[in-house]
Design an enzyme around this catalytic site. Structure first.
Site, PDB file in Angstrom:
ATOM      1  N   ASP A 295       0.872  -1.172   0.000  1.00 24.67           N
ATOM      2  CA  ASP A 295       0.000   0.000   0.000  1.00 24.67           C
ATOM      3  C   ASP A 295       0.915   1.230   0.000  1.00 24.67           C
ATOM      4  OD1 ASP A 295      -2.151   1.723   0.019  1.00 24.67           O
ATOM      5  OD2 ASP A 295      -3.274   0.584   1.515  1.00 24.67           O
TER       6      ASP A 295
HETATM    7  C1  NOJ Z   1      -4.076   3.865   0.202  1.00 27.09           C
HETATM    8  C2  NOJ Z   1      -5.253   2.949   0.256  1.00 27.09           C
HETATM    9  O1  NOJ Z   1      -5.219   2.168   1.430  1.00 27.09           O
HETATM   10  C3  NOJ Z   1      -5.340   2.015  -0.940  1.00 27.09           C
HETATM   11  O2  NOJ Z   1      -6.570   1.330  -0.879  1.00 27.09           O
HETATM   12  C4  NOJ Z   1      -5.196   2.780  -2.216  1.00 27.09           C
HETATM   13  O3  NOJ Z   1      -5.348   1.918  -3.311  1.00 27.09           O
HETATM   14  C5  NOJ Z   1      -3.843   3.455  -2.224  1.00 27.09           C
HETATM   15  N1  NOJ Z   1      -3.769   4.375  -1.103  1.00 27.09           N
HETATM   16  C6  NOJ Z   1      -3.575   4.200  -3.518  1.00 27.09           C
HETATM   17  O4  NOJ Z   1      -4.327   5.345  -3.585  1.00 27.09           O
END
Ligand code: NOJ
Length: 767
Positions: A295
């Site tokens: 993430d």
């Molecule tokens: C953080 C989030 O937890 C995730 O779901 C998302 O895809 C990413 N950021 C990218 O924006």
């Protein structure tokens, strides 16, 4: 006993599905031979390319960079030419994306195309209901179609990879990300996970409108302590396997190209550094051959969690655990080279990660055509996209209450309608969370939808009454009450703005925010029927308004076409047919409350519970029931999982099993009759629940095992049958092996998880 079964069996949810899956299996035998040879071609191409890469180029493929800057061609050009970027995130200008691809493909040494990632969660320009709302449709076909709409629009902007579906099971409506989730149930979530993967990825990943999907967040994120986003999760392995991992397994079996590691700490090892999840389960047990992305900056955060001391150790932990690509962290780029050179990370780990990424790029056809031709894809907000968004919104709305037949409204019998509330005319808010690209100009609000439908038949008196859902001022309420008095009915459009749910937007109090409950009570005083339409990103606690309104339509955040859908439901053009994908608590202190709880050794019953107000002044402590309930909330929810009312009058009778006993490996059929006793044609979502009475680990009091959305005509009776193979009764037992145990089972068929039409059967050993 360890039982495995083939895909045909795993997909089976009922008789209709069985027939379809047989036909599919037949055609798949031909395709399988072709796909095997395509797979070996791909492996050859991966090996050939990998063999020609330098260590720096390999690490470059493992690096995803943020490309939202004003002039990414200038800022990223040099790194692209040097092969230091494998993927970009958050660039949606198609000309820019094509130029970045051109530099990667034509000006870098090996010409490896880019993955272009974006959070396309529930639509792109055309926005569908939030995923929790889509789950309320209980309609995988429609969810698949919605993902298809999103993919086509995203692909038009050069996106070839979405960070969806989010398939975290959660039983906590405080958690802001429940909005993005399929809700509380692993079976429903698995069906929807497959539908979304199929919708995004299409039949052929190299088709122009297909985009790679990403099942996230692996795993356990939905159990964040107290619903606080990013908070710690502690989930025993058995619960993890029986609940949280199931939709991920389904997504992997459906061919999802990527997974995202969760931000959260799982049992002491943050998911981004969790070898058990990414090596043992995902690779060794499930044979996943796509790739895992971290993430956002979550590799760096391993040190913040306290698992590692610094970025170097974090890169070591994440790569060893199985994170193939670093999202926007630059940690792999900065640290992996030295780690390989000093022997901390084996080159085999790097090679395997890069092979996983290249395999995905080959499968997606990016080496053959990395560019996007926007003209080849449908226009944004096309009539087809809007029709799908409207169908999804229509089927997602759940009618929670309809006292005295307050609904449907009749436009011809009403002279005037008061439309009141902060969300009645809020084109952006109705889109919900995660709508980076959503176009509020396409939105049709509830107010507009009602006006369009009613036309000149009735006067619409609109009073916003609150600036936002959080406003505390009651000064404008007089005007709302006056409008209600002047009108034949008051439609209150309440709820939460988009910003109150989603990532990092958790709430500890899940009542309607601001002075909305007071607004309801004041409007009620006008003496006219009060209809509440609620838009929200989570189940809210509605206890303080439920008795002050005549009817409730729960519309989640319904997306672009929420308005027409709500209007058609209010006026009975279509009957509400959504069913809850998550339990609605009476009060927040009941959380987590979900239908598939364990029985406990002291299960509560209606006769035994005592309410706090009934306790005598000097009652002995033992007189309070001694079972698992709250003194102030009892043990039942306000609305159970699977619940949703209709304008039709559906009744279930005559539940039957094809035989009282089924041998392990066999199938039995459970059926019931469903009759529409009304003159209203409507959809009903028929649900099958099962309880395994004795298990080597205790089993939930009910588990969803099948469902079917059916159109039932007035006065029609249908027999609804579910084929249940004994493998459908499998669970992970005490040693975390998948088992089916002989023994007694109960089964229920009905329109909600509290259905009472019940039968029983026994599974017997097969020898
Ligand atoms: C953080 C989030 O937890 C995730 O779901 C998302 O895809 C990413 N950021 C990218 O924006």
């Amino acid at each position: 006993m360890h039982r495995t079964r083939n895909k045909k069996q795993r997909n089976r949810t009922g008789r209709i599905a069985l027939l379809c899956s047989c036909a599919l299996v037949f055609t798949m035998t031909t395709i399988n031979a072709e796909s095997r040879s395509a797979a070996s071609d791909t492996e050859e191409r991966v090996a050939d390319l990998l063999g020609r890469m330098t260590l720096a180029e390999k690490i470059g493929q493992m690096n995803q960079v943020h490309a939202e800057a004003d002039d990414p061609v200038a800022t990223l050009g040099e790194a692209l030419r040097a092969g230091r970027i494998g993927s970009i995130i958050n660039q949606v200008d198609v000309a820019t994306v094509n130029e970045l691809q051109r530099i990667a493909v034509e000006e870098s040494r090996l010409g490896i195309p880019l993955l272009v990632g974006r959070d396309v969660i529930h639509g792109f320009k055309t926005v569908l209901p939030i995923p929790l709302g889509q789950a309320a449709t209980w309609n995988p076909d429609l969810v698949r179609e919605g993902a298809r709409v999103a993919a086509l629009e995203a692909a038009k902007s050069g996106i070839n990879w979405t960070f969806a579906p989010m398939i975290d099971i959660t039983r906590d409506p405080r958690w802001g990300r429940i909005a993005e989730s399929p809700g509380e149930d692993p079976y429903l979530a698995s069906q929807l996970a497959v539908a979304m993967v199929e919708g995004f990825q299409g039949d052929d990943l190299s088709d122009p409108g297909a985009i790679a999907a990403c099942a996230k967040h692996f795993a356990g994120y939905g159990e964040a302590e107290s619903g606080r986003d990013y908070a710690t999760t502690n989930i025993p392995e058995n619960e993890l396997r029986n609940v949280h991992l199931r939709p991920f397994r389904a997504a992997v079996d459906a061919g999802v190209v990527t997974l995202m590691a969760s931000f959260s700490d799982l049992n002491g090892v943050p998911a981004t550094g969790n070898e058990f999840l990414m090596r043992q389960v995902l690779r060794d047990e499930w044979n996943f051959d796509g790739f895992v992305v971290s993430d956002w900056n979550s590799i760096h955060q391993l040190a913040v969690h306290g698992l590692t001391a610094d970025d170097r150790e974090s890169a070591l932990a994440a790569s060893t655990a199985g994170v193939d690509m670093d999202m926007a962290g630059n940690v792999y780029l900065g640290e992996l080279g030295a780690l390989v050179e000093n022997g901390g990370v084996d080159i085999e780990i790097i090679d395997a990660a890069v092979a996983n990424i290249l395999r995905a790029k080959f499968r997606m056809g990016l080496f053959d055509n990395p560019y996007t031709d926007p003209e080849a894809l449908p226009a944004f907000g096309s009539p087809e996209a809007l029709a799908t968004a409207k169908a999804a919104a229509l089927q997602s709305v759940v009618m929670l209450k309809n006292g005295n037949g307050a609904l449907p409204l009749s436009p011809t019998r009403l002279d005037s309608i008061a439309v009141i509330g902060p969300l009645a005319d809020a084109p952006y808010e109705q889109l919900g969370t995660w709508v980076f690209d959503g176009d509020p100009d396409l939105s049709v609000t509830a107010l507009q939808g009602i006006r369009d439908l009613v036309g000149d038949d009735a006067v619409i008196d609109y009073v916003r009454a609150m600036e936002t859902s959080r406003s505390r001022s009651t000064a404008p309420f007089d005007e709302a009450v006056a409008a209600a008095k002047r009108s034949d009915v008051a439609v209150l459009v309440l709820g939460e703005e988009a910003i109150l749910s989603g990532e990092a937007h958790s709430r500890a109090d899940i009542d309607l925010p601001g002075a909305q409950a007071e607004l309801v009570r004041r409007v009620r005083e006008a003496g006219k029927p009060v209809i509440a339409v609620i838009m929200a990103g989570r189940p809210l606690t509605l206890t303080n308004i439920v008795d002050h309104v005549d009817a409730i339509l729960y519309a989640w955040h319904p997306g672009t076409m929420g308005g027409p859908a709500i209007a058609e439901l209010l006026f009975g053009v279509e009957s509400p047919s959504g069913k809850l994908p998550a339990t609605f608590p009476r009060m927040v202190g009941q959380v987590p409350i979900y239908y598939s709880q364990k029985n406990t050794g002291k299960p509560p019953s209606p006769d035994e519970i005592v309410h706090i107000d009934e306790i005598e002044a000097r009652a002995p402590q033992t007189s309070l029931g001694m079972t698992a309930f709250h003194l102030d909330a009892g043990y039942t929810p306000l609305f159970p999982f699977g619940f949703g009312l209709s304008y039709a009058d559906f009744r279930y009778d005559n539940i039957r099993v094809s035989s009282d006993e089924v041998a392990l490996g066999g199938t039995l059929t459970i059926s019931a009759e469903l009759t529409n006793h009304s003159d209203v044609p409507a959809d009903e979502v028929v649900q099958l629940y099962v309880r395994d009475l004795v298990g080597n680990v205790t089993r939930p009091v009910r588990e969803l095992k099948g469902f079917r959305r059916l159109r039932i005509e007035p006065r029609q009776t249908v027999t609804v049958s579910f084929d249940v193979h004994t493998d459908d009764l499998a669970f992970f037992g005490r040693t975390n092996e998948l088992i089916v145990e002989p023994g007694d089972f109960h089964a229920w068929i009905g329109g909600s998880s509290d259905a009472d039409l019940k039968t029983a059967f026994r599974v017997v050993a097969d020898d």
